[in-house]
Design a protein around this motif. Structure first.
Motif, PDB file in Angstrom:
ATOM      1  N   ALA A  50      -0.932   4.485   5.872  1.00 36.97           N
ATOM      2  CA  ALA A  50      -1.812   4.926   4.780  1.00 36.97           C
ATOM      3  C   ALA A  50      -2.702   6.074   5.240  1.00 36.97           C
TER       4      ALA A  50
ATOM      5  N   VAL B 132      -2.467  -2.832  -7.424  1.00 38.35           N
ATOM      6  CA  VAL B 132      -1.200  -2.193  -7.083  1.00 38.35           C
ATOM      7  C   VAL B 132      -0.175  -2.437  -8.196  1.00 38.35           C
TER       8      VAL B 132
ATOM      9  N   LEU C 186      -6.209   3.755  -3.829  1.00 39.33           N
ATOM     10  CA  LEU C 186      -6.788   2.469  -4.231  1.00 39.33           C
ATOM     11  C   LEU C 186      -8.291   2.403  -4.022  1.00 39.33           C
TER      12      LEU C 186
ATOM     13  N   VAL D 220      -1.539  -5.677   0.136  1.00 39.39           N
ATOM     14  CA  VAL D 220      -1.111  -4.399  -0.446  1.00 39.39           C
ATOM     15  C   VAL D 220       0.369  -4.158  -0.177  1.00 39.39           C
TER      16      VAL D 220
ATOM     17  N   LEU E 177       3.146  -3.827  -3.091  1.00 37.17           N
ATOM     18  CA  LEU E 177       3.946  -2.604  -3.226  1.00 37.17           C
ATOM     19  C   LEU E 177       5.432  -2.925  -3.282  1.00 37.17           C
TER      20      LEU E 177
ATOM     21  N   ILE F  92      -0.072   5.529   0.141  1.00 40.61           N
ATOM     22  CA  ILE F  92      -1.324   4.860  -0.192  1.00 40.61           C
ATOM     23  C   ILE F  92      -2.495   5.566   0.487  1.00 40.61           C
TER      24      ILE F  92
END
Length: 447
Positions: free
Chosen positions: A75, A235, A258, A282, A286, A300
């Motif tokens: 991320a 998500v 997010l 997360v 996803l 992300i």
């Protein structure tokens, strides 16, 4: 001669425990019972720079940046500058590989002056002015988060080149957390609600502007969120919206931001957000959402601010007086208050307090640490334990004050804002000097 004189090593053993969930990681007691942060005694900071003073542990900030990058290796981590924005802080987080999000032209200018790559800056704000949007365009920021129909028009007319943008949407997720602030529900000022087609309409308007390059969606659920499942729910809703964009317009959005809002501890009854659980939640969400909607996995972005700097900061105060009310409370009055820490008044925030300059003698008693300002509500901590022998001249330390303290500080009662002192490996340096009465007078027009 006392037992402590005969056995000095007992001093550290008798010092009250400093909760590692609240204090910076480099916090200890020295042989004199003084609290040290980053190898520097807080009482020495008080003596050299005066009180109140904000103290921030540089290595603690860097440690928390690295923790995020380790737990979320795939991320993008963008530090939310509104938590605390100085040139030094912007430089530290940038050096640790974080991007930066700003929500004003002032924060943008500070970041740029610290040498932050503008391509790694995200421009936020629910009411960005035309001047601020122009400043972001001229600086070459990497992404602008669109938060209103007006911004779509202003940006579209001001640009002569492609600008990457995200649309902020509200997924209508109510976090319901302990002391949480809710910004992911529909009925508030941020973003475009997914429900009733408002997000769809905003996205279509963006796509109608030839110079706006829509690359993803943004959401922010709130602050002090303790349950990672809220992010999992976000998500699912956001991927569904991204899939709808592909269905309606044939466009694959590649970024999903997010936001932040990750809870930290301010006291013994606060539950922080478990980042490892967040990463797992997360990741699972996803996988499930992308499979369900047959949508390619987006990149992300997370935007922690408080979670990076809150526990890196400590504020030091000098005790001015101690007042015992017969049949009532004991007030320990200090030389700061709501002007340097308004969170108690704004959010009913609770803090722990510790005697910082010496080893205490005697039992602990409940006290109210009261501020200096002419307001009955100016109380920094209520019913907290302090040594019965606390007296004028002592130095008190309040941990967990790295985020939303300097940024929210005021000059109420014409009291200047405190300095920010960075500590690292036994050295202290001034990042921002104390605001003086001369500074305040310079803003006035002549008589």
């Amino acid at each position: 001669m006392t037992l402590l004189d005969i056995f000095p090593s007992l001093r550290s053993a008798m010092s009250p425990r400093l909760d590692p969930a609240v204090w910076p990681i480099n916090t200890h007691h020295d042989e004199h019972g003084r609290i040290t942060v980053g190898g520097v005694a807080l009482s020495d900071v008080a003596d050299q720079y005066g009180t109140p003073s904000y103290v921030i542990d540089e290595l603690d900030v860097r440690h928390r940046c690295r923790t995020y990058r380790e737990i979320f290796p795939e991320a993008e981590i963008a530090y939310a500058g509104k938590a605390l924005m100085t040139r030094a802080l912007a430089s530290w987080v940038s050096q640790e590989g974080l991007a930066l999000d700003v929500c004003s032209a002032g924060e943008l200018t500070i970041a740029l002056s610290a040498g932050v790559d503008p391509r790694r800056i995200i421009m936020h704000g629910n009411a960005k002015t035309p001047a601020e949007l122009t400043a972001a365009i001229d600086a070459g920021v990497g992404r602008i988060v669109i938060d209103s129909y007006t911004e779509i028009v202003v940006l579209g007319s001001a640009l002569d080149h492609k600008q990457d943008v995200l649309v902020r949407v509200t997924p209508d997720i109510d976090v319901h957390g302990h002391r949480a602030v809710r910004t992911g529900v529909a009925d508030q000022k941020f973003g475009f609600p997914i429900d009733h087609g408002q997000a769809d309409a905003a996205i279509k308007r963006v796509l109608d502007q030839p110079h706006l390059n829509l690359i993803g969606l943004h959401c922010h659920l709130g602050s002090q969120i303790t349950d990672p499942e809220h992010f999992g729910a976000a998500v699912h809703r956001m991927i569904a919206q991204m899939a709808q964009v592909y269905h309606d317009h044939g466009l694959i959005l590649t970024e999903l931001n997010l936001g932040g809002g990750h809870a930290v501890s301010y006291g013994f009854d606060d539950v922080p957000l478990d980042l490892t659980q967040l990463a797992s939640t997360v990741e699972d969400a996803l996988d499930e959402a992308c499979a369900r909607h047959r949508f390619p996995r987006p990149k992300i972005t997370l935007e922690p601010g408080r979670a990076i700097v809150a526990r890196s900061g400590v504020t030091v105060y000098r005790v001015v007086s101690v007042k015992h009310i017969e049949g009532g409370r004991t007030f320990v009055c200090v030389d700061g208050g709501m002007s340097d820490n308004p969170r108690v008044c704004l959010y009913a925030a609770r803090y722990s307090v510790a005697l910082a300059n010496r080893h205490p003698v005697g039992a602990q008693v409940p006290v109210t640490v009261a501020g200096r300002h002419c307001e009955s509500g100016d109380e920094l901590a209520v019913d907290v334990p302090l040594p019965a022998d606390v007296r004028p001249g002592d130095v008190l330390a309040i941990p967990g004050t790295g985020a939303y303290h300097h940024g929210l500080a005021s000059s109420y009662n014409s009291v200047g804002r405190p300095p920010i002192i960075a500590v690292c490996n036994g050295s202290a340096r001034e990042l921002i000097r104390r605001e003086t009465i001369d500074d305040l007078l310079r803003r006035e027009s002549s008589l």
